[in-house]
Design an enzyme around this catalytic site. Sequence first.
Site, PDB file in Angstrom:
ATOM      1  N   PHE A 191      -5.362  -2.627  -5.093  1.00 16.12           N
ATOM      2  CA  PHE A 191      -6.581  -3.315  -5.524  1.00 16.12           C
ATOM      3  C   PHE A 191      -7.751  -2.363  -5.745  1.00 16.12           C
ATOM      4  CE2 PHE A 191      -7.691  -2.867  -1.286  1.00 16.12           C
ATOM      5  CZ  PHE A 191      -7.602  -3.956  -0.433  1.00 16.12           C
ATOM      6  N   GLU A 192      -8.824  -2.896  -6.318  1.00 23.78           N
ATOM      7  CA  GLU A 192      -9.973  -2.116  -6.809  1.00 23.78           C
ATOM      8  C   GLU A 192      -9.561  -1.154  -7.926  1.00 23.78           C
ATOM      9  OE1 GLU A 192     -12.652  -3.171  -5.865  1.00 23.78           O
ATOM     10  OE2 GLU A 192     -12.760  -3.586  -3.731  1.00 23.78           O
ATOM     11  N   GLY A 193      -8.576  -1.579  -8.708  1.00 25.20           N
ATOM     12  CA  GLY A 193      -8.016  -0.712  -9.737  1.00 25.20           C
ATOM     13  C   GLY A 193      -6.903   0.108  -9.124  1.00 25.20           C
TER      14      GLY A 193
END
Length: 598
Positions: free
Chosen positions: A405-407
């Site tokens: 997550f968060e890219g």
Amino acid sequence: MATASVSQALNRGGAFLITDSAPSDVFTPADLSDDQRLIGQTAEEFVKKEVVPLIPELEQHKEGLMAQMLRKAGEIGLLGGAIPESYGGAGLDKVSATVLAEKLAGYASFAVSHGGHAGIGTIPIVYFGTDAQKQKYLPKIATGELLSCYCLSEPQAGSDSLAARTRAVLSPDGKNWILNGQKMWITNGGFADVYVVFAKVDGEKFSCFIVDRGTPGFSVGAEEKKMGIKGSSTVPIFFENAPVPKENLLHEIGRGHIVAFNTLNVGRFSLGAYCLGGAKEVLAASSKYSKERTAFGKLLCEFGLIKTKLGEMAIRIYAVESMIYRSAGMVEAGVGSPAAGADKSKQAMQVLEEYAIESSISKVAGSETVDYCADEAVQIFGGYGFHEDYPVARAYRDSRINRIFEGTNEINRMLIIQMLMKRAMAGILPLIPAATKLAEEVLAGPSFEEAPTGAFAEEERSLAQAKKIFLLAAGTAVQKFREQLAEQQEIVAALANIVMDVYAMESSLRRAQKAAGARGEVAGVMGDAARAFIYDALDRVEKEARTALAATADGDTLLTQLAVLRRFAKHSPLDTITLRRRVADAALAQHRYPFEGR
């Protein structure tokens, strides 16, 4: 290759690749103020006393318990760090916010929930909300009276967020936006009161909206069955002709990507800090266990291969910590500079955008370090590490999500190089002149310029050579592929790995030098950690560069470049086994990460 002095070149994002810095330029944990340390102590005590005893119930999703924990955190001011004081928050500086994130990591599910609310669930309103929106939501978000979340991903649009299918159309009377669609993997979604939602106006213009729980046509799905972070809420949410008041549009129609990307930029940096705290917790548990468990008549900590693991865990944590606090210091210096305007939130957004490269580095390096530490912790615990009654089993499961997550880390590696190249082409970052100068140096043959001197002379030389290696590999790749370089993802990833190691090498070295200057610890354990990291990092840099060069050149050109690479990567042998043992001994003596606050 002579690099520009920091005083002569603006200390811009990515500038570490082509500038020289001094130890005094770098912020380290030793520079924390008493107030900043107190914030960390408060957060750490809250997690240990209020959250950790309830982990079994939180892991079983006891209804309302995580929301209760967040509200308790809000009561003592742990939720409003990103919110200006004028809207009821603490208005923490970036360094304090970093300390807060790190110290909340004692239980990963709580850290994720905190970040989902106080980070990415709050930042969009702080940075892009109207005054009316801020007045309505932020004071209650700061106290936990309202809990928030961020809704970007969709079933068919994970990393490719701009491919979202959720639609928003204006109602015939012009009073509401009518939302239809689905969002996926929404942290805090099961109990949140405020949802920051991205949708395409008329199916085309990517935009952002604030949606209140209880909106007709809005519903929350069942909790996902996850491998890790089981104590956090993760749900899908649905919109079926859900009316959202027209004034709840956040920012501008068609500018949702600005909201999304700036928010994720902040989230990536904070995630690195959460991961740093998690890695320290795992090292502490591993160190303690290795001093209690015996095998073949000896304590585990007496075996060389166990010491290697403990030493390497501490060394990698040291490097990540050095990078993260250096970046936090740069951001804070930018926000507090004389040139900054009165609107600190706007200035913070601009400064964080400036250091987007460093934020991606924080996310990738932090997540991969805590993953490494958790994996080695399970190995140290042996069979017990695979048992759910021991904390490292949960740590192993919990750590894995951070690389997604968060890219994803793959996306962030692409971003590091794309942002560097974009800045280079725009003339913002003089990478091209630096590469040209290096090419001239290579053609001129070996020089006899004055070699570094002092206690860390070999490390200084390795750092300078690593920067040259990046320019050599990146320059060759850009010459061959030009605008199509982004399509060569394997090469881009290799270049990004070099960039991250260069930043880690310099941050680790400058911190050790700063400590040596302040306390005279030239031969101290921190110096051992820096030396071991830099020695191994240069080997990694050489390998990544060789991979990139072999994919961009051939024949005599490749042979020539590889010869230059070997010259740049040459360094004196170092007994890293002894260095790791000394670092491990320091961790064992303290039952924790040995460089805390130093």
